[in-house]
Scaffold this motif. Sequence first.
Motif: not given
Length: 465
Positions: A367-392
């Motif tokens: 959810s953080r990696s795609v900006g859930a519940n924000s104006a910048s929500y972009k589910p099409e940008n979901l990626s493994q790299e983005g999930v790693h960055a969010a988890a960190q």
Amino acid sequence: MNLHKFKLQSIFLSVPLVLLIACSDPVIPLVELPPEPTPLESQSPPTIGDDADRLVQEKEPGLTDASIRIAVIADSPNEYLNDAEGLSVWQSVEAWAESINRSTKLAGREVIVERIDSATFRHVEAIDAVCQGDYFALVGSFAVNDSDGLNLLQSPDCLLPDFPAATFSLRRLYSGRTYQSNPISGVTSNAGWASYFAQREPSASENVSILLPELPSIVLAGERLLESATAQGLEFSHSPVYEIESDFQSESEALLQSGSDSLVWVTSGRELLRFLDTLQNTEPEKSFGFISCGQRCYNPDWVASAGEVGQGVSVWLPHLPIEEAELNDELLRYLFFMNLTHGPESRPTAAGIAAWSAALLFEESVSRSVGANSASYKPENLSQEGVHAAAQSITFWDARGLHGISNPADVIPSSCFVIMTLDDGLWEREFPSRPGELSCEDENLVELKATANLEEIEEELESPE
């Protein structure tokens, strides 16, 4: 020293719950869905590379516009090393996926869960299958030889974000790609349970036994437990390594000869019962000041089979017990969806609750990696790299109130715990005494020193094939 309590929020349901209540069985609601969790605060997606708004150019494994495919690696039941923890974690991640798929989905996608059996000694093959397969992430895994095949998981060709229910090796926990919701057995460990027993049973705490099966990962984890528990006041006088298929006769005789007054158990709860049976047959009058079974015995199947031998055995849990589910929304949601998804076959356990927590951490990271519940929500940008960055970026986390505050990014566990003791076939709260509370003193956490480099030793040891 003041005892700080972590009091979890009580819930008030507008209609009565119909409960399944049986001797030692968990309380599982059947008709009323718990309240939906509060939506996440608006999160802008973390910046990845030079262009935070870039679209994912290459196809991500396990990901389509409609679905996210994840894997759960776990050991199937083994007569000597585990009970049904693997089944419980598989079921728990599937129950979490059911809760997601029935609501808003995850980044607009349905979650598909695949079970992968590592069969205790086949973890390399399991990791290889996941890395070579079409999976987006590992979620809720629970495998005793979890460092086997770690080089595959860390290779540039396998970028799977890893959210295990538990880790048995330091190498896995500190892999750089692993994020555990409440990492209670890392270099910083929660050993408050040992402090409690040292104060409650000072005499028995001076002569403690721990038996370790001859499996390198468990022996090394046992060494770390010895250090953390010793720092909290326990004194171990007897710590043999036994053959995995032992009949426990010689181990029982050796323990009696050692004069041990208490016992700490780190492996299969079923094996604990077999050991206690053998010990009782050898010396019917033998008793212990306390027996601690970690989380392994917190399993409805174990309780059903324990009988009189299990009387007085204790577990320590880093979350509220199932018996108090009505006091915690998220624990109630876990039980509800376990029952909804698996019915009478559901096996809610401590390992299962840890797997649900792992899935929640994965959900938060996505959810953080795609900006859930924000104006910048972009589910099409979901990626493994983005999930790693969010988890960190997740440094303050309680799995929606399921456990105390932890710091997954920096591998710092919650200091909270509760001790439950089996009495006449039912788990009874022992400490803290008030329902709905956990002991959360900062002093419950121990920083390992002597055994903190054991991941280097683990790398040199190979599990038997």
